[in-house]
Design a protein around this motif. Structure first.
Motif, mmCIF file in Angstrom:
data_model
loop_
_atom_site.group_PDB
_atom_site.id
_atom_site.type_symbol
_atom_site.label_atom_id
_atom_site.label_comp_id
_atom_site.label_asym_id
_atom_site.label_seq_id
_atom_site.Cartn_x
_atom_site.Cartn_y
_atom_site.Cartn_z
ATOM 1 N N TRP A 1 -7.709 -1.170 9.394
ATOM 2 C CA TRP A 1 -7.630 0.101 10.131
ATOM 3 C C TRP A 1 -6.279 0.776 9.888
ATOM 4 C CZ3 TRP A 1 -9.532 -2.616 15.205
ATOM 5 C CH2 TRP A 1 -10.873 -2.978 15.044
ATOM 6 N N VAL A 2 -5.232 -0.018 9.791
ATOM 7 C CA VAL A 2 -3.903 0.543 9.500
ATOM 8 C C VAL A 2 -3.894 1.158 8.102
ATOM 9 C CG1 VAL A 2 -1.449 0.012 9.230
ATOM 10 C CG2 VAL A 2 -2.779 -1.101 11.053
ATOM 11 N N LEU A 3 -4.547 0.504 7.155
ATOM 12 C CA LEU A 3 -4.605 1.036 5.794
ATOM 13 C C LEU A 3 -5.374 2.352 5.754
ATOM 14 C CD1 LEU A 3 -5.189 -2.239 3.736
ATOM 15 C CD2 LEU A 3 -3.039 -1.159 4.424
ATOM 16 N N TRP A 4 -6.458 2.441 6.503
ATOM 17 C CA TRP A 4 -7.179 3.718 6.596
ATOM 18 C C TRP A 4 -6.301 4.782 7.264
ATOM 19 C CZ3 TRP A 4 -10.740 5.586 3.833
ATOM 20 C CH2 TRP A 4 -11.772 4.813 3.328
ATOM 21 N N ALA A 5 -5.479 4.359 8.224
ATOM 22 C CA ALA A 5 -4.574 5.317 8.881
ATOM 23 C C ALA A 5 -3.583 5.900 7.884
ATOM 24 C CB ALA A 5 -3.835 4.631 10.030
ATOM 25 N N ALA B 1 -6.714 -2.267 -12.570
ATOM 26 C CA ALA B 1 -5.815 -3.152 -11.829
ATOM 27 C C ALA B 1 -6.557 -3.910 -10.736
ATOM 28 C CB ALA B 1 -4.671 -2.343 -11.222
ATOM 29 N N TYR B 2 -7.500 -3.238 -10.083
ATOM 30 C CA TYR B 2 -8.267 -3.871 -9.006
ATOM 31 C C TYR B 2 -9.083 -5.053 -9.523
ATOM 32 C CZ TYR B 2 -11.168 -4.173 -4.800
ATOM 33 O OH TYR B 2 -11.800 -4.612 -3.664
ATOM 34 N N LEU B 3 -9.527 -4.980 -10.763
ATOM 35 C CA LEU B 3 -10.401 -6.007 -11.325
ATOM 36 C C LEU B 3 -9.643 -7.138 -12.001
ATOM 37 C CD1 LEU B 3 -13.174 -3.703 -12.849
ATOM 38 C CD2 LEU B 3 -13.240 -4.959 -10.688
ATOM 39 N N ILE B 4 -8.325 -7.018 -12.143
ATOM 40 C CA ILE B 4 -7.543 -8.085 -12.781
ATOM 41 C C ILE B 4 -7.422 -9.272 -11.822
ATOM 42 C CG2 ILE B 4 -5.273 -8.730 -13.668
ATOM 43 C CD1 ILE B 4 -4.926 -5.860 -14.617
ATOM 44 N N THR C 1 0.832 -1.204 0.000
ATOM 45 C CA THR C 1 0.000 0.000 0.000
ATOM 46 C C THR C 1 0.865 1.251 0.000
ATOM 47 O OG1 THR C 1 -1.740 -1.165 1.216
ATOM 48 C CG2 THR C 1 -1.835 1.243 1.224
ATOM 49 N N MET C 2 1.888 1.265 0.838
ATOM 50 C CA MET C 2 2.806 2.408 0.861
ATOM 51 C C MET C 2 3.494 2.582 -0.489
ATOM 52 S SD MET C 2 2.592 3.679 3.958
ATOM 53 C CE MET C 2 4.092 4.606 4.276
ATOM 54 N N SER C 3 3.846 1.477 -1.142
ATOM 55 C CA SER C 3 4.518 1.559 -2.426
ATOM 56 C C SER C 3 3.585 2.033 -3.527
ATOM 57 C CB SER C 3 5.110 0.188 -2.791
ATOM 58 O OG SER C 3 6.107 -0.190 -1.869
ATOM 59 N N VAL C 4 2.354 1.528 -3.529
ATOM 60 C CA VAL C 4 1.375 1.989 -4.515
ATOM 61 C C VAL C 4 1.123 3.481 -4.347
ATOM 62 C CG1 VAL C 4 -1.051 1.849 -5.218
ATOM 63 C CG2 VAL C 4 0.240 -0.246 -4.812
ATOM 64 N N MET C 5 0.984 3.930 -3.106
ATOM 65 C CA MET C 5 0.769 5.351 -2.841
ATOM 66 C C MET C 5 1.937 6.190 -3.352
ATOM 67 S SD MET C 5 0.352 7.302 0.848
ATOM 68 C CE MET C 5 1.968 6.737 1.380
ATOM 69 N N ALA C 6 3.160 5.781 -3.036
ATOM 70 C CA ALA C 6 4.334 6.552 -3.450
ATOM 71 C C ALA C 6 4.481 6.569 -4.969
ATOM 72 C CB ALA C 6 5.592 5.966 -2.801
ATOM 73 N N PHE C 7 4.312 5.401 -5.598
ATOM 74 C CA PHE C 7 4.475 5.301 -7.042
ATOM 75 C C PHE C 7 3.385 6.082 -7.775
ATOM 76 C CE2 PHE C 7 4.137 3.103 -11.147
ATOM 77 C CZ PHE C 7 5.465 3.082 -11.539
ATOM 78 N N ALA D 1 -4.123 -3.218 -1.269
ATOM 79 C CA ALA D 1 -3.041 -2.249 -1.485
ATOM 80 C C ALA D 1 -3.382 -1.298 -2.621
ATOM 81 C CB ALA D 1 -1.731 -2.986 -1.790
ATOM 82 N N ILE D 2 -3.962 -1.814 -3.686
ATOM 83 C CA ILE D 2 -4.350 -0.970 -4.819
ATOM 84 C C ILE D 2 -5.406 0.036 -4.385
ATOM 85 C CG2 ILE D 2 -5.462 -0.968 -7.082
ATOM 86 C CD1 ILE D 2 -4.159 -3.735 -7.543
ATOM 87 N N LEU D 3 -6.396 -0.417 -3.634
ATOM 88 C CA LEU D 3 -7.494 0.453 -3.220
ATOM 89 C C LEU D 3 -7.014 1.574 -2.309
ATOM 90 C CD1 LEU D 3 -10.479 1.201 -2.929
ATOM 91 C CD2 LEU D 3 -10.650 -0.517 -1.100
ATOM 92 N N TYR D 4 -6.371 1.225 -1.217
ATOM 93 C CA TYR D 4 -5.994 2.247 -0.236
ATOM 94 C C TYR D 4 -4.794 3.070 -0.706
ATOM 95 C CZ TYR D 4 -9.314 0.051 2.896
ATOM 96 O OH TYR D 4 -10.474 -0.429 3.450
ATOM 97 N N GLY D 5 -3.906 2.462 -1.467
ATOM 98 C CA GLY D 5 -2.802 3.233 -2.028
ATOM 99 C C GLY D 5 -3.296 4.286 -2.999
ATOM 100 N N ALA D 6 -4.282 3.919 -3.821
ATOM 101 C CA ALA D 6 -4.850 4.878 -4.770
ATOM 102 C C ALA D 6 -5.618 5.979 -4.049
ATOM 103 C CB ALA D 6 -5.765 4.154 -5.756
ATOM 104 N N LEU D 7 -6.283 5.650 -2.960
ATOM 105 C CA LEU D 7 -7.008 6.670 -2.194
ATOM 106 C C LEU D 7 -6.058 7.689 -1.570
ATOM 107 C CD1 LEU D 7 -9.726 4.531 -0.351
ATOM 108 C CD2 LEU D 7 -10.103 6.184 -2.196
ATOM 109 N N ALA D 8 -4.903 7.235 -1.110
ATOM 110 C CA ALA D 8 -3.962 8.129 -0.432
ATOM 111 C C ALA D 8 -3.077 8.902 -1.400
ATOM 112 C CB ALA D 8 -3.078 7.322 0.526
#
Length: 431
Positions: A178-182, A106-109, A46-52, A118-125
């Motif tokens: 909850w950590v992902l929402w954080a 990507a989420y649907l693949i 998730t952190m990597s998806v967000m950064a990338f 990771a895709i969902l929360y990374g994209a949100l952040a």
């Protein structure tokens, strides 16, 4: 600049950001002690998806802003500052829409089902981090360096660590969701604080500025070239983690992610050392003192190389103990950690060529070399990982770093007539 003075400046600069690295390390350590490696793998992805994704959303404007915005501010050209900010934010908004569409795909693949959280929360952040990146450049151009790095490195990481500790302490049992929402909330809170403190000097205030003509076409190609280079220079850990996520189960991704982030801490020290040397390198090159510039590059390379060799030796002796702090599952990452440190060693020996090319205005050639290195990383990982597991990621990263370093050395020699890498420094000294 003397060697002693260079080292003093290094530790003063690193000390300001060391707390941020500590926050990140403590967050990963806390999660590794409580959650399964599979859950930790989702957190790191998730952190990597967000950064990338956030880097893609900015279109390379933050890196461009460190040059153009500083120049416009020094000339007191407020209209050009406003035009740059407006172009940057509008481009980011457009690219955010594109990234949202790609994230849905990507989420649907089916093959990426294990990465869906990771895709969902990374994209949100990601949009929140993209805004921080844009405002980092704005604050830097105003010499408000506290607002250039504290919201990103300190506030965001500190808020996330506090949230993780609270979740682990008060939730029974704690849930990774909850950590992902954080991650999402801490990113937007840091972005909002930074934007409020910058006020009318921030990028958001300029999005509706009336411009006689858009400067986006002028900036776009230059920013895109810097964007490709930024992937290799500033998101090494995130890219390696994402590649691991595509090829390995999430519990192995956790091992790779922890190892590459530990190596990135040593790489951050090297990167800071080089950033400290850049103003002096620019000055000596502008005054035409080539020998002084060569001495500065050689001195910087030697210190960086010594630091990385020390890091590798320490890891060979204490690597098992360090990884055991995260849990017994992470001991499998020792030799991957050594490989990632060797990657950082090669990078430390060759990065000055990247700066030479940038100072010479050859960002496009740098981008080509970086794109080739990324392709090599993906290809080598795809070939090696089925046979070597997580070690395949480490070897793929090392091969890609060698390609990147050799490509930069060849480009620097052909385009600038000189090289700034460690081997060139030895040749200069013998001459």
């Amino acid at each position: 600049m003397s060697l002693a003075h260079l080292i003093r400046r290094l530790f003063s600069a690193v000390g300001a950001r060391a707390a941020a690295a500590a926050f990140g390390l403590l967050s990963q350590l806390a999660l590794a002690r409580v959650f399964s490696p599979a859950d930790v793998g989702i957190f790191l992805l998730t952190m990597s998806v967000m950064a990338f994704a956030s880097l893609l959303m900015t279109g390379g404007y933050p890196a461009l802003g460190f040059t153009y915005l500083a120049r416009y501010q020094s000339l007191a050209r407020k209209s050009l500052v406003a035009a740059f900010h407006a172009a940057a934010l509008r481009t980011t908004l457009a690219l955010s829409v594109v990234m949202a569409f790609l994230s849905v795909i990507a989420y649907l693949i089916p093959a990426l089902e294990h990465m869906r959280p990771a895709i969902l929360y990374g994209a949100l952040a990601a949009p929140g981090l993209a805004l921080i990146r844009l405002n980092n450049a704005a604050a830097n151009s105003l010499r408000r360096f506290d607002l250039s790095f504290i919201p990103d490195f300190m506030l965001r990481s500190g808020f996330l660590l506090a949230a993780i500790i609270a979740i682990i302490t008060f939730a029974h049992p704690p849930q990774m969701v909850w950590v992902l929402w954080a991650i999402v909330i801490s990113t937007y809170v840091a972005a909002a604080i930074q934007a409020l403190l910058l006020g009318r000097s921030g990028v958001v205030a300029k999005v509706f500025s009336a411009q006689r003509r858009s400067l986006a076409p002028f900036y776009r190609i230059r920013a895109a070239a810097l964007l490709v280079g930024a992937f290799v220079s500033f998101t090494f850990a995130e890219i390696v983690t994402l590649v691991a996520g595509l090829l390995l189960p999430t519990h192995d991704v956790a091992v790779v992610g922890i190892a590459v982030r530990l190596a990135a801490i040593a790489g951050f020290v090297v990167q800071t050392m080089q950033l400290i040397a850049i103003p002096d390198l620019t000055d000596t090159m502008a005054r035409g003192t080539r020998e002084a510039a060569d001495r500065l590059m050689r001195r910087t390379n030697l210190v960086n190389f010594a630091l990385m060799v020390a890091a590798v030796l320490v890891t060979l002796v204490l690597g098992d103990w360090v990884l055991s702090l995260f849990g017994p599952d992470y001991l499998a990452g020792k030799w991957a950690l050594v490989l990632f440190l060797l990657c950082q060693t090669i990078r430390s020996a060759g990065t000055m060529n990247n700066h030479l090319l940038s100072l010479g205005g050859y960002q496009t050639r740098t981008a080509i070399v970086c794109a080739v290195a990324l392709a090599v990383l993906l290809g080598a990982a795809a070939c090696l990982t089925p046979y070597l597991g997580l070690m395949g990621i480490g070897w793929a990263a090392l091969i890609a770093e060698c390609v990147w370093a050799i490509g930069l050395a060849m480009a620097a020699q052909s385009l600038t007539g000189r090289r700034g890498d460690l081997l060139a420094g030895f040749a200069f000294r013998r001459g």
